[in-house]
Design an enzyme around this catalytic site. Structure first.
Site, PDB file in Angstrom:
ATOM      1  N   GLY A  50     -41.844  -7.321   3.067  1.00  0.00           N
ATOM      2  CA  GLY A  50     -41.316  -6.055   3.551  1.00  0.00           C
ATOM      3  C   GLY A  50     -39.905  -5.900   3.018  1.00  0.00           C
ATOM      4  CD  GLN A  55     -33.879  -6.031   3.484  1.00  0.00           C
ATOM      5  OE1 GLN A  55     -34.963  -5.512   3.666  1.00  0.00           O
ATOM      6  NE2 GLN A  55     -33.720  -7.335   3.327  1.00  0.00           N
ATOM      7  CB  CYS A 103     -34.021 -11.666   6.206  1.00  0.00           C
ATOM      8  SG  CYS A 103     -33.355 -10.046   5.827  1.00  0.00           S
ATOM      9  CG  LEU A 104     -36.304 -10.058   0.674  1.00  0.00           C
ATOM     10  CD1 LEU A 104     -36.736  -8.843  -0.129  1.00  0.00           C
ATOM     11  CD2 LEU A 104     -36.821 -11.333   0.044  1.00  0.00           C
ATOM     12  CG  HIS A 145     -37.716  -8.385   9.619  1.00  0.00           C
ATOM     13  ND1 HIS A 145     -37.229  -9.650   9.856  1.00  0.00           N
ATOM     14  CD2 HIS A 145     -37.130  -7.974   8.457  1.00  0.00           C
ATOM     15  CE1 HIS A 145     -36.392  -9.986   8.871  1.00  0.00           C
ATOM     16  NE2 HIS A 145     -36.320  -8.985   8.012  1.00  0.00           N
ATOM     17  CD  GLU A 146     -38.502  -5.182   6.265  1.00  0.00           C
ATOM     18  OE1 GLU A 146     -37.358  -4.783   5.987  1.00  0.00           O
ATOM     19  OE2 GLU A 146     -38.912  -6.306   5.946  1.00  0.00           O
ATOM     20  CG  HIS A 149     -33.355  -4.805   7.540  1.00  0.00           C
ATOM     21  ND1 HIS A 149     -32.203  -5.529   7.343  1.00  0.00           N
ATOM     22  CD2 HIS A 149     -34.381  -5.655   7.249  1.00  0.00           C
ATOM     23  CE1 HIS A 149     -32.505  -6.758   6.950  1.00  0.00           C
ATOM     24  NE2 HIS A 149     -33.820  -6.862   6.888  1.00  0.00           N
TER      25      HIS A 149
END
Length: 159
Positions: A50, A55, A103-104, A145-146, A149
């Protein structure tokens, strides 16, 4: 081949902002489709499941959810990638499940996060079609999670 974008890292202010809604006039636009393609390519390049627009330094309410097994998530279920514009979680199950997240934007760190097992959400496609759906398990975890963000929250804020 789509562009691979730089990924904002923990500590950068873009990751703490509440992202702006995508305007109706932006739906079905070339820039939105290009953004989604570049986000998708960046997510794949980094073995993500995702990604959220903040991000990649775009403070807009766009996420991609793409559960599939990979090096970071070997047990992830396979699903077609979904681009969600202005996603909104309408309902969350009372049942929560503790699960490992990464997480990225927070490389090499993982943590246990409690998330609703099932969610009902509404979003728009890139073309502006409204969709309502219910997700459970790992895909529901990715959406939560997204969406965090988009609200300036990192998973490490929840561990």
């Amino acid at each position: 081949m789509s562009t691979i974008l730089a990924v904002a890292q923990r500590g950068e202010s873009i990751l703490t902002l509440k992202a702006a809604e995508v305007a109706r006039t932006e739906l079905n636009s070339p820039w939105l489709k290009e953004l989604a393609a570049a986000m998708y390519a960046t997510m794949l390049e980094r073995n993500g499941v995702g990604i959220a627009a903040p991000q990649v330094y775009v403070s807009k309410r766009v996420i991609i959810v793409a559960s599939r097994p990979n090096l970071r998530y070997p047990d992830a279920p396979e699903m077609d990638a979904l681009v969600m514009v202005n996603p909104e979680i309408l309902e969350k199950s009372e049942l929560t499940i503790l699960g490992e997240e990464g997480c990225l934007s927070v490389p090499n760190e993982r943590g246990q996060v409690a998330r609703a097992e099932t969610i009902k959400l509404r979003y728009f496609t890139l073309d502006g079609v409204g969709v309502e759906m219910t997700l459970s398990g790992f895909p529901a975890r990715i959406v939560q999670h997204e969406v965090d963000h988009l609200d300036g929250v990192l998973f490490i804020d929840r561990t």
